[in-house]
Design a protein around this motif. Sequence first.
Motif, PDB file in Angstrom:
ATOM      1  N   UNK A  46      23.833  36.293  32.188  1.00 49.94           N
ATOM      2  CA  UNK A  46      23.998  36.990  33.460  1.00 49.94           C
ATOM      3  C   UNK A  46      25.203  37.927  33.396  1.00 49.94           C
TER       4      UNK A  46
ATOM      5  N   UNK B  78      24.018  42.987  35.825  1.00 52.89           N
ATOM      6  CA  UNK B  78      24.556  43.824  36.891  1.00 52.89           C
ATOM      7  C   UNK B  78      25.417  43.034  37.869  1.00 52.89           C
ATOM      8  N   UNK B  79      25.963  41.890  37.400  1.00 50.23           N
ATOM      9  CA  UNK B  79      26.754  41.076  38.315  1.00 50.23           C
ATOM     10  C   UNK B  79      28.233  41.419  38.158  1.00 50.23           C
ATOM     11  N   UNK B  80      28.936  41.382  39.289  1.00 50.67           N
ATOM     12  CA  UNK B  80      30.368  41.683  39.280  1.00 50.67           C
ATOM     13  C   UNK B  80      31.074  40.507  39.956  1.00 50.67           C
ATOM     14  N   UNK B  81      32.100  39.944  39.295  1.00 48.00           N
ATOM     15  CA  UNK B  81      32.828  38.833  39.909  1.00 48.00           C
ATOM     16  C   UNK B  81      33.887  39.380  40.872  1.00 48.00           C
ATOM     17  N   UNK B  82      33.783  38.995  42.131  1.00 43.57           N
ATOM     18  CA  UNK B  82      34.777  39.389  43.131  1.00 43.57           C
ATOM     19  C   UNK B  82      35.894  38.354  43.163  1.00 43.57           C
ATOM     20  N   UNK B  83      35.545  37.084  42.896  1.00 42.03           N
ATOM     21  CA  UNK B  83      36.496  35.986  42.918  1.00 42.03           C
ATOM     22  C   UNK B  83      36.070  34.984  41.844  1.00 42.03           C
ATOM     23  N   UNK B  84      37.002  34.443  41.072  1.00 41.43           N
ATOM     24  CA  UNK B  84      36.645  33.535  39.989  1.00 41.43           C
ATOM     25  C   UNK B  84      37.662  32.392  39.932  1.00 41.43           C
ATOM     26  N   UNK B  85      37.461  31.395  40.786  1.00 44.66           N
ATOM     27  CA  UNK B  85      38.394  30.267  40.858  1.00 44.66           C
ATOM     28  C   UNK B  85      37.909  29.058  40.076  1.00 44.66           C
ATOM     29  N   UNK B  86      36.601  28.930  39.922  1.00 43.43           N
ATOM     30  CA  UNK B  86      36.040  27.742  39.273  1.00 43.43           C
ATOM     31  C   UNK B  86      36.319  27.799  37.775  1.00 43.43           C
TER      32      UNK B  86
ATOM     33  N   UNK C 177      28.946  39.603  43.060  1.00 41.52           N
ATOM     34  CA  UNK C 177      28.175  40.650  43.734  1.00 41.52           C
ATOM     35  C   UNK C 177      27.055  41.116  42.819  1.00 41.52           C
TER      36      UNK C 177
ATOM     37  N   UNK D 253      36.084  28.365  44.401  1.00 42.25           N
ATOM     38  CA  UNK D 253      34.932  29.200  44.763  1.00 42.25           C
ATOM     39  C   UNK D 253      34.855  30.394  43.804  1.00 42.25           C
ATOM     40  N   UNK D 254      33.645  30.706  43.358  1.00 38.64           N
ATOM     41  CA  UNK D 254      33.388  31.992  42.704  1.00 38.64           C
ATOM     42  C   UNK D 254      32.600  32.852  43.679  1.00 38.64           C
ATOM     43  N   UNK D 255      32.877  34.145  43.699  1.00 40.75           N
ATOM     44  CA  UNK D 255      32.071  35.077  44.503  1.00 40.75           C
ATOM     45  C   UNK D 255      31.573  36.168  43.565  1.00 40.75           C
TER      46      UNK D 255
END
Lengths: 115, 115
Positions: A51, A55-63, B10, B6-8
Amino acid sequence: MASTPVDVKEYPNSYVFIIDMPGLKSNDIKVQVEDENVLNISGERKRNEKEEEGEVKYIRMERRVGKFMRKFTLPADCNLEAISAACQDGVLTVTVPKLPPPEPKKPKTIEVKIG
Amino acid sequence: MASTPVDVKEYPNSYVFIIDMPGLKSNDIKVQVEDENVLNISGERKRNEKEEEGEVKYIRMERRVGKFMRKFTLPADCNLEAISAACQDGVLTVTVPKLPPPEPKKPKTIEVKIG
């Protein structure tokens, strides 16, 4: 994930290890006994790499992803042949039954000789 | 648990929120939209209190219990009527589809009068 939290509970007949492993399936997790009395629980959480290329963009990556391991020295009264493990809702439960307590030594009677 | 990670992500057609919730079942988790554009994800993890009273003794207690909440302000292009949520292996996935982009405004032709 390296620091995944663990609860350890002692019951009258067993020790129970409860480990948070969100997102891992049974075959991502390894439970071993090494050096005769060390319980070793390890696993790996991966991101979906296919993936990533898309075309995915990570906005937040805490895990956290990657390998993790927890080791516990087991008490002497564990039955190492009867350990079981089950995973549900991202929580692994490892049950280590206790051996039956050794039979109390009978008092030894020393014959008193008549002097 | 208050700080559950949390991951976010787009995607071209959606935003996806991925939240670690080990040990929680679907009915322990609440997903709401409030103030028109705030995604509110909350839940509670409890210890087995009945068991606490029994013959169990905690040797180690690292796993956090209690209430937690995470809030996210959603972008303007979210379709709030089509949000879905699913929980598997202790991981909650909330999918927020995007609205189709507004149609590009056609160039407006101004008639040029002959002076």
